[in-house]
Design an enzyme around this catalytic site. Structure first.
Site, PDB file in Angstrom:
ATOM      1  N   HIS A  65      -7.683  37.522  15.538  1.00 13.89           N
ATOM      2  CA  HIS A  65      -8.961  37.688  16.809  1.00 13.89           C
ATOM      3  C   HIS A  65     -10.217  37.744  16.003  1.00 13.89           C
ATOM      4  O   HIS A  65     -10.564  38.945  15.976  1.00 13.89           O
ATOM      5  CB  HIS A  65      -8.372  38.733  17.781  1.00 13.89           C
ATOM      6  CG  HIS A  65      -8.209  40.036  17.060  1.00 13.89           C
ATOM      7  ND1 HIS A  65      -7.179  40.327  16.067  1.00 13.89           N
ATOM      8  CD2 HIS A  65      -8.700  41.248  17.464  1.00 13.89           C
ATOM      9  CE1 HIS A  65      -7.083  41.572  15.880  1.00 13.89           C
ATOM     10  NE2 HIS A  65      -7.980  42.120  16.503  1.00 13.89           N
ATOM     11  N   HIS A  79      -7.213  47.937   9.918  1.00 15.74           N
ATOM     12  CA  HIS A  79      -7.900  48.082  11.253  1.00 15.74           C
ATOM     13  C   HIS A  79      -9.253  48.369  10.875  1.00 15.74           C
ATOM     14  O   HIS A  79     -10.069  47.697  10.110  1.00 15.74           O
ATOM     15  CB  HIS A  79      -7.193  48.965  12.107  1.00 15.74           C
ATOM     16  CG  HIS A  79      -7.607  48.635  13.737  1.00 15.74           C
ATOM     17  ND1 HIS A  79      -8.446  49.588  14.056  1.00 15.74           N
ATOM     18  CD2 HIS A  79      -7.710  47.529  14.410  1.00 15.74           C
ATOM     19  CE1 HIS A  79      -8.977  49.336  15.553  1.00 15.74           C
ATOM     20  NE2 HIS A  79      -8.389  48.069  15.649  1.00 15.74           N
ATOM     21  N   ASP A 102      -8.095  38.802  22.443  1.00  9.40           N
ATOM     22  CA  ASP A 102      -8.305  40.309  22.476  1.00  9.40           C
ATOM     23  C   ASP A 102      -8.235  40.856  23.716  1.00  9.40           C
ATOM     24  O   ASP A 102      -8.754  42.074  23.830  1.00  9.40           O
ATOM     25  CB  ASP A 102      -9.554  40.575  21.636  1.00  9.40           C
ATOM     26  CG  ASP A 102      -9.401  41.881  20.878  1.00  9.40           C
ATOM     27  OD1 ASP A 102      -8.358  42.450  21.085  1.00  9.40           O
ATOM     28  OD2 ASP A 102     -10.266  42.630  20.270  1.00  9.40           O
ATOM     29  N   HIS A 119      -3.670  37.509  20.045  1.00 13.21           N
ATOM     30  CA  HIS A 119      -3.797  38.899  19.894  1.00 13.21           C
ATOM     31  C   HIS A 119      -4.187  39.299  21.378  1.00 13.21           C
ATOM     32  O   HIS A 119      -5.015  38.974  21.908  1.00 13.21           O
ATOM     33  CB  HIS A 119      -4.893  39.535  19.191  1.00 13.21           C
ATOM     34  CG  HIS A 119      -5.034  40.737  18.812  1.00 13.21           C
ATOM     35  ND1 HIS A 119      -4.134  41.528  17.782  1.00 13.21           N
ATOM     36  CD2 HIS A 119      -5.490  41.907  19.538  1.00 13.21           C
ATOM     37  CE1 HIS A 119      -4.394  42.828  17.779  1.00 13.21           C
ATOM     38  NE2 HIS A 119      -5.180  43.028  18.901  1.00 13.21           N
TER      39      HIS A 119
END
Length: 410
Positions: A233, A166, A302, A36
């Site tokens: 992630h 998310h 990330d 990610h």
């Protein structure tokens, strides 16, 4: 005394150089595949995705640029096609398409560096010729607007994983904030429609990403998915009790499913504090290896999606230092190679195999209208053409000049 101190210092430096040298050797043999990276989001925020206004060889305000990627020996990268939760029920599909587009245009503008790929085989082929294998992941199930057709078309455009949520629920899945009490449970994990989406992702060969999901969602997916899953992630909950991390019981289930957890570098997920360092991140690698085995761990930095990263992992160029630390902790070459990329490639290949052997037809049942009905969504197909959600009543076929003119116009 001083001579002894000098000799000890020299030995320490030689040892450090040995680990670093071995790390680089392994990374040149096996691609480090990172799960990610949010550089595309930074391109949107700073340049409105106008690649003509930025040079990725010179950009220094981000964790990621081409020289840093080269120095970090990154072999494969999932670029996040991210759009925030406040686009849900509005323009999320358009926003996601624009992020997919900018990732593809990165590959076109910098062909000497990036090669867009869509399969495990293409990752290896790109790495073999010195290109950074570039893959697309959608971060958040809200991006498909509860539409199977949109999911399929994203796959056709090259998307190879979808993070189911998310930091918001969708009409069919619960996110991690449910576990903190900040969001109410909407689907109690996966709704019935959410389970159909998992089946369709298995059929397509799209990787299921459980980062950002609630624990109930994790368990639901691990129970019904026919293919391995990933956390693109996320880190270990036992090391930092943040709900974005993965509890030990889930780590074991991921291992049983032949999946992987790709360790996140965000300080708040590493130490549950504003500060962290490279050694703290290595502790997460050790913990996941000890609980789930070395075949269940990978890298998911990330970068450019977080505002605090550990000391010693300041940007993507520092990956070899982390690999060297794992070697220093007596990780074998086989274990390091697995974490670098072989674990992910194994998972991807198994997902592709599940899709190849699938005989199921495309899932075409729409989500119930009452689960998505809102002022920003029309109801065509669900009811009458005034979109009030009522069943369509078929009237006798009486054709008048006025009605014929109306239908020709529309």
């Amino acid at each position: 005394m001083w001579i002894a101190f000098f000799l000890l210092s020299v030995c320490a430096l030689c040892s450090a150089d040995r680990y670093r040298q071995r790390a680089e050797e392994l990374m040149k043999q096996t691609p480090l595949i990172d799960g990610h990276n949010d550089l595309p989001w930074q391109l949107l925020l700073s340049f409105h995705n106008q690649l003509s206004k930025v040079d990725l060889n010179q950009l220094n305000e981000t964790h990621t640029n081409i020289p840093k990627l080269r120095k970090g020996l990154v072999g494969g990268q999932f670029w996040a096609a991210y759009t925030p939760c406040n686009t849900q029920y509005k323009d999320t599909v358009r926003q996601t398409l624009e992020q997919i587009d900018v990732i593809k245009r990165m590959c076109v503008k910098y062909p000497e560096t990036f090669q867009c790929v869509v399969s495990s085989k293409e990752i290896r082929e790109a790495f073999k010729i010195g290109k950074l294998a570039s893959l697309i992941g959608i971060e958040g199930g809200h991006s498909i607007d509860s539409s199977m057709a949109t999911l399929r078309l994203f796959f056709e455009l090259g998307v190879r994983y979808m993070t189911l949520s998310h930091s918001c629920n969708t009409p069919w899945v619960d996110n991690w904030l449910v576990d903190t009490g900040e969001d109410p449970a909407g689907s109690n994990g996966l709704s019935d429609y959410g389970k159909k989406i998992i089946g369709e992702m298995n059929r397509l060969g799209m990787i299921i990403d459980l980062a950002h999901t609630s624990v109930k969602t994790m368990n639901d997916v691990l129970k019904i998915s026919k293919a391995p899953v990933i956390f693109s992630h996320s880190s270990a909950y036992a090391m930092c009790k943040h709900r974005r991390n993965v509890p030990d019981d889930i780590l074991r289930k991921v291992s049983e499913k032949n999946g992987i957890v790709m360790v996140n570098f965000f300080n708040d997920y590493v130490t549950c504090k504003p500060t962290a360092n490279l050694l703290d991140v290595a502790d997460h690698f050790d913990h996941i290896k000890n609980v789930a085995g070395y075949k269940a761990v990978g890298f998911g930095g990330d970068y450019d999606g977080v505002h605090r990263v550990p000391e010693g992992l300041d940007n993507v160029s520092y990956y070899p230092d982390l690999v060297a630390e794992l070697l220093r902790r007596n990780w074998t070459d086989e274990e390091v190679t697995a974490a670098l990329g072989e674990n992910f490639l194994r998972v991807f290949q198994q997902i592709e195999e599940v899709a190849k052997n699938s005989t199921s037809p495309a899932e075409d049942e729409p989500i119930p209208y009452d689960q998505v009905r809102n002022q920003c969504r029309t109801g065509y197909g669900y009811g009458d053409q005034n979109n009030n959600g009522n069943p369509l009543v078929l009237m006798p076929a009486v054709i008048t000049a006025a009605s014929l003119t109306y239908h020709l116009l529309v």
